[in-house]
Design an enzyme around this catalytic site. Structure first.
Site, PDB file in Angstrom:
ATOM      1  N   ASP A  92       0.778  -1.176  -0.032  1.00 60.07           N
ATOM      2  CA  ASP A  92      -0.023   0.053  -0.046  1.00 60.07           C
ATOM      3  C   ASP A  92       0.786   1.269   0.078  1.00 60.07           C
ATOM      4  OD1 ASP A  92      -2.851  -1.007  -0.284  1.00 60.07           O
ATOM      5  OD2 ASP A  92      -2.321  -1.696   1.848  1.00 60.07           O
TER       6      ASP A  92
ATOM      7  N   ASP B   4      -7.043  -4.252  -5.442  1.00 57.44           N
ATOM      8  CA  ASP B   4      -6.647  -2.840  -5.224  1.00 57.44           C
ATOM      9  C   ASP B   4      -5.071  -2.434  -5.619  1.00 57.44           C
ATOM     10  OD1 ASP B   4      -8.120  -4.687  -3.455  1.00 57.44           O
ATOM     11  OD2 ASP B   4      -8.331  -3.216  -1.864  1.00 57.44           O
TER      12      ASP B   4
HETATM   13  N1  GLY Z   1      -7.340  -1.402   0.118  1.00 53.21           N
HETATM   14  C1  GLY Z   1      -8.377  -2.073   0.741  1.00 53.21           C
HETATM   15  C2  GLY Z   1      -9.727  -1.623   0.637  1.00 53.21           C
HETATM   16  O1  GLY Z   1     -10.043  -1.199  -0.528  1.00 53.21           O
HETATM   17  O2  GLY Z   1     -10.560  -1.551   1.624  1.00 53.21           O
END
Ligand code: GLY
Length: 405
Positions: free
Chosen positions: A112, A177
């Site tokens: 992330d 994601d």
């Molecule tokens: N990246 C985690 C979410 O979208 O909750």
């Protein structure tokens, strides 16, 4: 600039620049004015720049401390407020909360770092041209590349872990994601000329295009790989209703991620994925009239059997996810410019933004712990953040309002 003048100038920005219906203009102007009120009040309550607003619990503000995936969104919101208003106070605050994230540039224990650094430092560099911010971003991109494995052809999202149910194992989990983190790599490629970044980003996107989608172009949330052979071991969900369902935010990340990957590369195969994923959303029979999706397109539907502790009686009304709607609205505004039949995406984006600007989703001033939007969902299977504000809903809402120009 005094407060009255700044609110007037905010409204003028929207009224003069957005090419949409008069009622829509009024709504967006109202949303911007509300965003200004809400985030100004939030700024007064959060004085420590190592605390980052994320959501609410029992109506009270919840912040995180450089230990999660969402910290970049708060400075990102502040940068969008600066961009929309030109007011120095937003720039000063955005700078404080951005610079507080610099230690994360060496983060390598999850994927992330793209969200964390590009939403903060990426906007900071775009709006100020400060060369130090560019260096931070390049270092962050190098950190992200350490998670790339040529055998799998993708960046590992999470380290080895048990699935949410505590039973299944994920050895090399990659989540949809992760497409969002590639923007950091494309940026680093442009400013350094180092083709490693493009190679990693393009390979990850191509692998994701191959393995993350079903024939109808809904996407799996998690794909788990064998890190020696690159074989797909599992296709599953972590935050969606079931492994075979379409989790709304995952679909939003896919639409946004592949639209961005097309912008950065001009690759037709990436555009095709963006369009197909977008059309899945647009044509879905369970997309509610107001354009704000249920948290999962298949939540509560026959043929989808959750293996988490799901009791339909707990959900007489299926929660919506305003965050997925805001991400998708922003992506649709961009995608609209890339395809001949793009008008339908712009029309839908305007429809979503109109709904998000209505009293149903736009918080009353002074409520909602001073977040802008209500009614988002973090993770229902984990029982966390259900029907609450989320900072990333606000971030993509502000981005979409900025893109309306
Ligand atoms: N990246 C985690 C979410 O979208 O909750």
């Amino acid at each position: 600039m005094n407060r009255t003048l700044s609110l007037i100038s905010l409204a003028v920005v929207v009224l003069s620049l957005c090419a949409c219906r008069p009622s829509m203009k009024d709504r967006l102007a109202q949303s911007l004015a509300r965003a200004d009120q809400q985030l100004s009040a939030q700024l007064e309550t959060v004085t420590d720049s190592t605390q980052f607003p994320r959501t609410t619990k029992d109506g009270r503000l919840v912040t995180t401390r450089r230990n999660d995936w969402t910290e970049g969104f708060y400075p990102g919101c502040l940068w969008y407020m600066y961009e929309l208003t030109g007011e120095e106070k937003w720039k000063q605050a955005a700078t404080r909360w951005t610079e507080a994230l610099e230690p994360l540039k060496t983060l390598t224990n999850h994927h992330d770092i793209g969200f964390l650094m590009y939403c903060s430092f990426g906007n900071a560099y775009r709006l100020t041209g400060n060369e130090h911010y560019k260096e931070v971003l390049v270092e962050a991109a190098r950190s992200l590349c350490t998670r790339f494995n040529p055998h799998t052809g993708c960046i590992e999202s999470w380290n080895y872990r048990k699935a949410w149910n505590g039973k299944d194992e994920w050895f090399y989990p990659v989540i949809i994601d992760n497409m969002m983190n590639l923007e950091l790599l494309y940026f680093a490629a442009k400013v350094t000329g180092d083709t490693l970044f493009t190679h990693v980003a393009n390979t990850h996107a191509a692998t994701t295009a191959r393995n993350h989608f079903r024939p109808d172009y809904s996407c799996y949330h998690v794909v788990d790989y064998d890190e020696q052979t690159g074989a797909v071991l599992h296709r599953a969900t972590c935050q969606g209703f079931t492994d075979n369902s379409a989790w709304a935010r995952g679909q939003a990340w896919a639409i946004y991620g592949f639209t961005m990957a097309y912008r950065e590369t001009g690759r037709k195969d990436f555009l095709d994925v963006a369009v197909r994923a977008a059309d899945f959303w647009l044509n879905h029979p369970r997309l509610p009239e107001d354009g704000i999706p249920y948290w999962d397109f298949n939540a509560g539907e026959e043929g989808y059997a959750p293996d988490w502790d799901y009791d339909p009686h707990d959900y007489p009304v299926i929660p919506r996810d305003a965050s997925a709607a805001a991400i998708t609205a922003s992506a649709f505004l961009e995608l609209a410019d890339y395809v001949p039949a793009g008008k339908k995406y712009r029309t839908e984006a305007e429809h979503i933004l109109n709904s998000l600007s209505s009293p149903e989703y736009l918080a009353e001033a002074g409520t909602n712990a001073n977040f802008i939007l209500k009614h988002s969902v973090g993770s229902i299977p984990h029982g966390s953040e259900i029907d609450v504000p989320l900072v990333y809903a606000d971030y993509y809402f502000l981005e979409a309002l900025t893109r309306m120009r």
